[in-house]
Design a protein around this motif. Structure first.
Motif, PDB file in Angstrom:
ATOM      1  N   HIS A 103     -40.140 -35.740 -42.022  1.00  0.00           N
ATOM      2  CA  HIS A 103     -38.686 -35.801 -41.903  1.00  0.00           C
ATOM      3  C   HIS A 103     -38.052 -35.174 -43.134  1.00  0.00           C
ATOM      4  N   ASN A 104     -37.109 -34.262 -42.926  1.00  0.00           N
ATOM      5  CA  ASN A 104     -36.383 -33.612 -44.025  1.00  0.00           C
ATOM      6  C   ASN A 104     -37.332 -33.024 -45.066  1.00  0.00           C
ATOM      7  N   VAL A 105     -38.256 -32.190 -44.609  1.00  0.00           N
ATOM      8  CA  VAL A 105     -39.238 -31.574 -45.495  1.00  0.00           C
ATOM      9  C   VAL A 105     -39.138 -30.056 -45.369  1.00  0.00           C
ATOM     10  N   ILE A 106     -38.978 -29.397 -46.507  1.00  0.00           N
ATOM     11  CA  ILE A 106     -38.995 -27.945 -46.563  1.00  0.00           C
ATOM     12  C   ILE A 106     -40.259 -27.543 -47.313  1.00  0.00           C
ATOM     13  N   ILE A 107     -40.995 -26.598 -46.736  1.00  0.00           N
ATOM     14  CA  ILE A 107     -42.271 -26.167 -47.316  1.00  0.00           C
ATOM     15  C   ILE A 107     -42.121 -24.754 -47.862  1.00  0.00           C
ATOM     16  N   ARG A 108     -42.594 -24.569 -49.099  1.00  0.00           N
ATOM     17  CA  ARG A 108     -42.574 -23.236 -49.708  1.00  0.00           C
ATOM     18  C   ARG A 108     -43.898 -22.547 -49.440  1.00  0.00           C
ATOM     19  N   LEU A 109     -43.825 -21.374 -48.829  1.00  0.00           N
ATOM     20  CA  LEU A 109     -44.979 -20.512 -48.654  1.00  0.00           C
ATOM     21  C   LEU A 109     -44.917 -19.441 -49.737  1.00  0.00           C
ATOM     22  N   ASP A 141     -43.927 -16.364 -49.680  1.00  0.00           N
ATOM     23  CA  ASP A 141     -42.772 -15.467 -49.701  1.00  0.00           C
ATOM     24  C   ASP A 141     -41.516 -16.002 -49.029  1.00  0.00           C
ATOM     25  N   HIS A 142     -41.544 -17.224 -48.518  1.00  0.00           N
ATOM     26  CA  HIS A 142     -40.352 -17.809 -47.913  1.00  0.00           C
ATOM     27  C   HIS A 142     -40.524 -19.315 -47.704  1.00  0.00           C
ATOM     28  N   TYR A 143     -39.451 -19.954 -47.263  1.00  0.00           N
ATOM     29  CA  TYR A 143     -39.459 -21.390 -46.996  1.00  0.00           C
ATOM     30  C   TYR A 143     -39.406 -21.632 -45.498  1.00  0.00           C
ATOM     31  N   VAL A 144     -40.021 -22.741 -45.049  1.00  0.00           N
ATOM     32  CA  VAL A 144     -40.013 -23.143 -43.646  1.00  0.00           C
ATOM     33  C   VAL A 144     -39.738 -24.642 -43.578  1.00  0.00           C
ATOM     34  N   VAL A 145     -39.433 -25.130 -42.393  1.00  0.00           N
ATOM     35  CA  VAL A 145     -39.215 -26.561 -42.192  1.00  0.00           C
ATOM     36  C   VAL A 145     -40.508 -27.173 -41.656  1.00  0.00           C
ATOM     37  N   GLY A 146     -40.998 -28.213 -42.314  1.00  0.00           N
ATOM     38  CA  GLY A 146     -42.203 -28.903 -41.867  1.00  0.00           C
ATOM     39  C   GLY A 146     -41.864 -29.961 -40.822  1.00  0.00           C
ATOM     40  N   ARG A 147     -42.625 -30.000 -39.732  1.00  0.00           N
ATOM     41  CA  ARG A 147     -42.372 -30.956 -38.643  1.00  0.00           C
ATOM     42  C   ARG A 147     -43.468 -32.006 -38.491  1.00  0.00           C
ATOM     43  N   HIS A 148     -44.727 -31.591 -38.625  1.00  0.00           N
ATOM     44  CA  HIS A 148     -45.832 -32.516 -38.382  1.00  0.00           C
ATOM     45  C   HIS A 148     -47.056 -32.039 -39.153  1.00  0.00           C
ATOM     46  N   ARG A 206     -56.370 -29.663 -40.727  1.00  0.00           N
ATOM     47  CA  ARG A 206     -55.801 -29.130 -41.966  1.00  0.00           C
ATOM     48  C   ARG A 206     -54.725 -28.088 -41.691  1.00  0.00           C
ATOM     49  N   ARG A 207     -53.807 -28.470 -40.783  1.00  0.00           N
ATOM     50  CA  ARG A 207     -52.718 -27.583 -40.395  1.00  0.00           C
ATOM     51  C   ARG A 207     -51.404 -28.350 -40.360  1.00  0.00           C
ATOM     52  N   ILE A 208     -50.297 -27.597 -40.419  1.00  0.00           N
ATOM     53  CA  ILE A 208     -48.962 -28.194 -40.371  1.00  0.00           C
ATOM     54  C   ILE A 208     -48.132 -27.428 -39.347  1.00  0.00           C
ATOM     55  N   LEU A 209     -47.415 -28.172 -38.504  1.00  0.00           N
ATOM     56  CA  LEU A 209     -46.474 -27.579 -37.559  1.00  0.00           C
ATOM     57  C   LEU A 209     -45.190 -27.291 -38.320  1.00  0.00           C
ATOM     58  N   ILE A 210     -44.723 -26.046 -38.231  1.00  0.00           N
ATOM     59  CA  ILE A 210     -43.518 -25.638 -38.956  1.00  0.00           C
ATOM     60  C   ILE A 210     -42.532 -24.964 -38.011  1.00  0.00           C
ATOM     61  N   ASP A 211     -41.281 -24.906 -38.450  1.00  0.00           N
ATOM     62  CA  ASP A 211     -40.245 -24.126 -37.780  1.00  0.00           C
ATOM     63  C   ASP A 211     -39.692 -23.129 -38.786  1.00  0.00           C
ATOM     64  N   ASP A 212     -39.464 -21.903 -38.317  1.00  0.00           N
ATOM     65  CA  ASP A 212     -38.767 -20.909 -39.121  1.00  0.00           C
ATOM     66  C   ASP A 212     -37.969 -20.014 -38.179  1.00  0.00           C
ATOM     67  N   VAL A 213     -37.499 -18.883 -38.642  1.00  0.00           N
ATOM     68  CA  VAL A 213     -36.654 -18.023 -37.815  1.00  0.00           C
ATOM     69  C   VAL A 213     -37.387 -17.500 -36.580  1.00  0.00           C
ATOM     70  N   ASN A 214     -38.703 -17.503 -36.599  1.00  0.00           N
ATOM     71  CA  ASN A 214     -39.495 -17.019 -35.467  1.00  0.00           C
ATOM     72  C   ASN A 214     -39.866 -18.120 -34.480  1.00  0.00           C
ATOM     73  N   GLY A 215     -39.412 -19.353 -34.710  1.00  0.00           N
ATOM     74  CA  GLY A 215     -39.749 -20.471 -33.834  1.00  0.00           C
ATOM     75  C   GLY A 215     -40.776 -21.389 -34.473  1.00  0.00           C
ATOM     76  N   SER A 216     -41.498 -22.127 -33.641  1.00  0.00           N
ATOM     77  CA  SER A 216     -42.501 -23.079 -34.119  1.00  0.00           C
ATOM     78  C   SER A 216     -43.885 -22.433 -34.141  1.00  0.00           C
ATOM     79  N   SER A 217     -44.665 -22.821 -35.141  1.00  0.00           N
ATOM     80  CA  SER A 217     -46.051 -22.371 -35.232  1.00  0.00           C
ATOM     81  C   SER A 217     -46.804 -23.329 -36.138  1.00  0.00           C
ATOM     82  N   GLU A 218     -48.122 -23.170 -36.174  1.00  0.00           N
ATOM     83  CA  GLU A 218     -48.943 -23.966 -37.079  1.00  0.00           C
ATOM     84  C   GLU A 218     -49.476 -23.073 -38.179  1.00  0.00           C
TER      85      GLU A 218
END
Length: 103
Positions: free
Chosen positions: A59-65, A67-74, A80-92
């Motif tokens: 909840h309310n987590v921003i992840i720094r990669l 070269d950019h930031y994404v929103v962490g969901r799960h 050893r993976r994280i579900l994220i959202d960014d401008v391209n949609g959801s991915s792991e």
């Protein structure tokens, strides 16, 4: 944008961020006053595991990669993976890509 500024902006719009952490950071030597760069790979992932708790939901987590930031969901510890959202949609993404976290 620096993580500390992102925390302040998040607080101003009611996201309730508490802090940030990066795998690479600087500390000031108390004797010489020089800044020493410290690298602790994995401390960010450990924080994400703590934030995900038993459910894995973030909840309310921003992840720094790199070269950019994404929103962490799960977080999925077993794979050893994280579900994220960014401008391209959801991915792991792999834990290995994570460089920092704002929570």
């Amino acid at each position: 944008m620096y993580p500390s500024i992102m925390v302040m902006i998040g607080d101003s719009i009611g996201l309730g961020f508490q802090g940030y952490m990066n795998d690479i950071y600087g500390i000031v030597d108390t004797v010489t006053n020089d800044t020493v760069i410290v690298e602790e790979p994995g401390i960010t992932v450990q924080k994400l595991i703590e934030l995900g708790g038993t459910s894995g939901r973030l909840h309310n987590v921003i992840i720094r990669l790199a070269d950019h930031y994404v929103v962490g969901r799960h977080i999925y510890n077993k794979t050893r993976r994280i579900l994220i959202d960014d401008v391209n949609g959801s991915s792991e993404i792999s834990f290995d890509l994570i460089k920092g976290v704002i929570w």
